[in-house]
Design a protein around this motif. Structure first.
Motif, short mmCIF file in Angstrom:
data_model
loop_
_atom_site.label_atom_id
_atom_site.label_comp_id
_atom_site.label_asym_id
_atom_site.label_seq_id
_atom_site.Cartn_x
_atom_site.Cartn_y
_atom_site.Cartn_z
N CYS A 7 24.00 20.28 -27.77
CA CYS A 7 22.87 21.10 -28.88
C CYS A 7 24.44 22.08 -29.29
O CYS A 7 24.51 22.31 -29.70
CB CYS A 7 21.75 22.06 -28.14
SG CYS A 7 20.39 20.91 -27.56
N ALA A 17 17.28 28.62 -24.39
CA ALA A 17 16.84 27.87 -25.27
C ALA A 17 16.60 29.81 -26.70
O ALA A 17 17.50 30.11 -27.02
CB ALA A 17 16.40 26.69 -26.19
N HIS A 18 15.77 29.99 -26.02
CA HIS A 18 15.01 31.13 -26.43
C HIS A 18 16.09 32.60 -26.17
O HIS A 18 16.22 33.02 -27.22
CB HIS A 18 14.22 31.42 -25.85
CG HIS A 18 12.92 30.76 -25.97
ND1 HIS A 18 11.23 30.07 -25.99
CD2 HIS A 18 13.07 29.69 -27.21
CE1 HIS A 18 11.05 29.07 -26.04
NE2 HIS A 18 11.30 28.62 -27.62
N HIS A 70 19.24 27.48 -38.41
CA HIS A 70 18.22 27.32 -37.54
C HIS A 70 17.31 26.36 -38.08
O HIS A 70 16.44 25.80 -36.71
CB HIS A 70 17.49 28.83 -37.07
CG HIS A 70 16.66 29.18 -35.59
ND1 HIS A 70 16.37 29.88 -35.13
CD2 HIS A 70 16.33 27.74 -35.36
CE1 HIS A 70 15.30 29.58 -34.16
NE2 HIS A 70 15.49 28.08 -34.25
N VAL A 80 24.63 28.02 -24.79
CA VAL A 80 24.17 27.25 -25.24
C VAL A 80 23.41 25.79 -23.68
O VAL A 80 24.64 25.58 -23.99
CB VAL A 80 24.19 26.43 -26.32
CG1 VAL A 80 22.77 25.21 -26.46
CG2 VAL A 80 24.05 27.20 -27.36
N GLU A 134 12.25 38.31 -39.57
CA GLU A 134 12.22 37.79 -40.72
C GLU A 134 10.55 38.66 -41.53
O GLU A 134 10.44 38.60 -42.74
CB GLU A 134 11.05 36.44 -40.15
CG GLU A 134 11.33 35.14 -40.09
CD GLU A 134 11.12 34.04 -39.70
OE1 GLU A 134 9.29 34.57 -39.58
OE2 GLU A 134 11.70 33.30 -40.05
N MET A 141 10.68 36.28 -26.95
CA MET A 141 10.81 36.46 -28.20
C MET A 141 10.34 37.51 -29.40
O MET A 141 10.72 37.88 -30.18
CB MET A 141 11.10 35.08 -29.69
CG MET A 141 11.70 34.12 -28.90
SD MET A 141 13.65 34.68 -29.27
CE MET A 141 13.02 34.51 -30.77
N ILE A 153 18.65 22.74 -37.86
CA ILE A 153 18.76 22.70 -36.72
C ILE A 153 17.03 22.05 -36.59
O ILE A 153 16.81 20.78 -35.55
CB ILE A 153 19.47 23.52 -35.61
CG1 ILE A 153 20.68 23.31 -36.04
CG2 ILE A 153 19.08 22.62 -34.27
CD1 ILE A 153 21.28 24.73 -35.12
N THR A 180 16.58 16.90 -27.53
CA THR A 180 17.01 16.69 -26.80
C THR A 180 15.76 17.27 -25.98
O THR A 180 16.96 17.04 -23.87
CB THR A 180 18.46 17.82 -26.67
OG1 THR A 180 18.18 18.61 -26.31
CG2 THR A 180 19.99 17.17 -27.20
N GLY A 181 15.59 17.84 -25.76
CA GLY A 181 14.52 18.42 -25.36
C GLY A 181 14.94 19.76 -24.69
O GLY A 181 13.71 20.67 -23.38
N TYR A 186 19.65 36.34 -33.24
CA TYR A 186 18.85 37.52 -34.61
C TYR A 186 18.94 38.90 -33.75
O TYR A 186 19.04 39.66 -34.71
CB TYR A 186 17.20 37.02 -34.25
CG TYR A 186 17.26 35.50 -34.95
CD1 TYR A 186 17.57 35.73 -36.41
CD2 TYR A 186 16.89 34.93 -33.93
CE1 TYR A 186 16.96 34.82 -36.28
CE2 TYR A 186 16.79 33.56 -35.00
CZ TYR A 186 17.01 32.95 -36.79
OH TYR A 186 17.28 31.93 -36.80
#
Ligand code: FAD
Length: 401
Positions: A330, A137-138, A201, A325, A154, A172, A204, A130-131, A145
């Motif tokens: 989204c 978003a971050h 994630h 969001v 991670e 992030m 997606i 979607t751009g 997280y």
């Protein structure tokens, strides 16, 4: 890593990658048909609730972020708002008489108020590029997280001595560097929690990269580089998609008798509705083979009840973060998928065998939960299908070089 198909057992499940691989094409075909049926394609969501955690003003202005809603007159009368408020909850009497019957506070997600919101045809609003990106978003991912993943990153789960190379957006860096614990110091439940989120994630991201729009040419096509950078370069992320698929198929298998007794009205004919039921039964059949996950090994230790409550609270928060969001499409798919996973968690960790009995407990799941569960399983299965397509594209690219 792009061409490597993982092999061996899928950690913390009783299934292996080979079994998922050998059944996924069939599962995907069945689910792909099922989600086109009226019962499963219409989803009611309240897409315009305020973000409860911060002032969200990064609304996506891209055309691709927009969704089209469906007029309620197109929807079978029994699903309309006025009917839903009467049907969605088990009656007080029923709640008191059936042991193991679920209560709203045993939900793993904040479900939208079903008298609010609009119906959306999910097939007309596919999850794809979607751009929507950048700080908005971050911030959502970081919040998921950082604050709602028991602080696990991670790094904490990676078996590799060093994290894979990655260029981190500024917003992030705190997330991935915040925790250094290795997997031996992280309890099973927390590892499972992280895998669920990371797998979602990755799924997606796989959809975004497979149905990607080149913004210069305006053409839609799979973007291998995008997939490598976001998913394939991190084998764990890919493995967690398989993990999520096993978890959801286990939930579908466990709730199988209930789903087989459900009323899938919507096509307008008995024959059509029976066909939907038969398709559901086909999916349940495959789920019984793939869904090898032993939910009874979780939440057993000394602090099980506290841990479960924490797990639930974290996941509920994730479902609420979906209101932050900043892109309608989204947000819609974020809601569908977090509700789908929340429903699976409820089926696995909150309901005993008696509660699952469709005769004793016919209002166990709302229509919304059933639709979210099946559509989320479809997303995951589709992601693995796309991963195989990416493997082919990779092989062709390598051959032509
Ligand atoms: P992001 O995907 O934003 O990831 C941020 C950081 O998280 C990465 O730098 C990495 O450090 C870490 N990370 C990435 N993947 C994982 C993983 N699997 N496990 C653990 N850590 C990871 N965009 C669309 O185009 N279409 C959509 O339908 C769409 N739906 C979305 C739904 C939600 C709920 C959210 C929050 C965002 C959605 N987006 C969608 C935006 C999209 O997810 C990305 O945020 C955006 O494309 C920017 O990607 P990125 O490469 O900067 O990394």
């Amino acid at each position: 890593h792009c061409q490597q198909v993982p092999t061996g057992p899928i950690e913390t499940t009783l299934c292996d990658f080979e079994t998922v691989e050998s059944y996924n094409d069939e599962l995907y075909t069945q689910l792909h048909d099922l989600v086109q049926t009226p019962f499963f394609k219409y989803y009611r969501a309240d897409l315009y609730r305020e973000c409860p955690f911060w002032q969200e003003n990064g609304y996506c202005m891209n055309r691709e972020c927009a969704i089209t809603t469906v007029d309620e007159s197109e929807i079978p009368p029994s699903w309309r708002a006025s009917e839903l408020s009467r049907l969605e909850l088990p009656s007080e009497d029923l709640r008191n008489t059936i042991p193991g019957c679920y209560y709203r506070d045993s939900d793993f997600c904040f479900l939208d108020d079903l008298s609010e919101g609009d119906y959306v045809d999910l097939t007309a609003n596919p999850e794809r590029f979607t751009g929507y990106t950048g700080p908005s978003a971050h911030r959502v991912w970081a919040s998921i997280y950082e604050e709602n993943c028991f602080g696990i990153s991670e790094w904490a789960l990676s078996s590799a001595p060093n994290p894979a190379p990655v260029t981190l957006p500024d917003s992030m860096t705190g997330v991935l560097r915040s925790e250094g614990a290795d997997s031996s110091r992280t309890c099973l439940e927390k590892r499972v929690y992280y895998k669920i989120i990371s797998g979602l994630h990755a799924s997606i991201s796989t959809h975004i990269c497979y149905e990607f729009m080149n913004q210069t040419t305006g053409e839609w096509s799979p973007n291998l580089e995008c997939f490598i950078n976001r998913v394939a370069a991190y084998p764990e992320r890919l493995q967690y998609i398989y993990f999520d698929l096993v978890l959801l198929t286990r939930a579908v298998a466990r709730i199988g008798p209930y789903l087989s007794a459900y009323d899938y009205c919507g096509t307008g004919t008995h024959k059509g509705d029976d066909d939907t039921l038969n398709q559901v039964k086909n999916v349940i059949g495959i789920a019984q083979t793939v869904g090898k996950f032993d939910e009874t090994v979780l939440f057993r230790g000394e602090n099980a009840a506290i841990l479960k409550e924490e797990f639930k609270q974290h996941f509920r928060n994730v479902t609420r973060i979906m209101d932050c969001v900043g892109c309608d499409k989204c947000r819609l798919w974020g809601k569908v998928q977090t509700s789908g996973v929340g429903t699976a968690l409820k089926i696995l960790f909150e309901l005993d065998e008696k509660a699952l009995d469709p005769h004793l407990n016919s209002n166990l799941l709302s229509r919304s939960e059933v639709v979210a569960l099946i559509n989320t399983l479809h997303r995951l299965s589709e992601s693995l299908y796309f991963v195989n397509e990416f493997r082919k594209i990779w092989a062709e690219t390598a051959q032509s070089e």
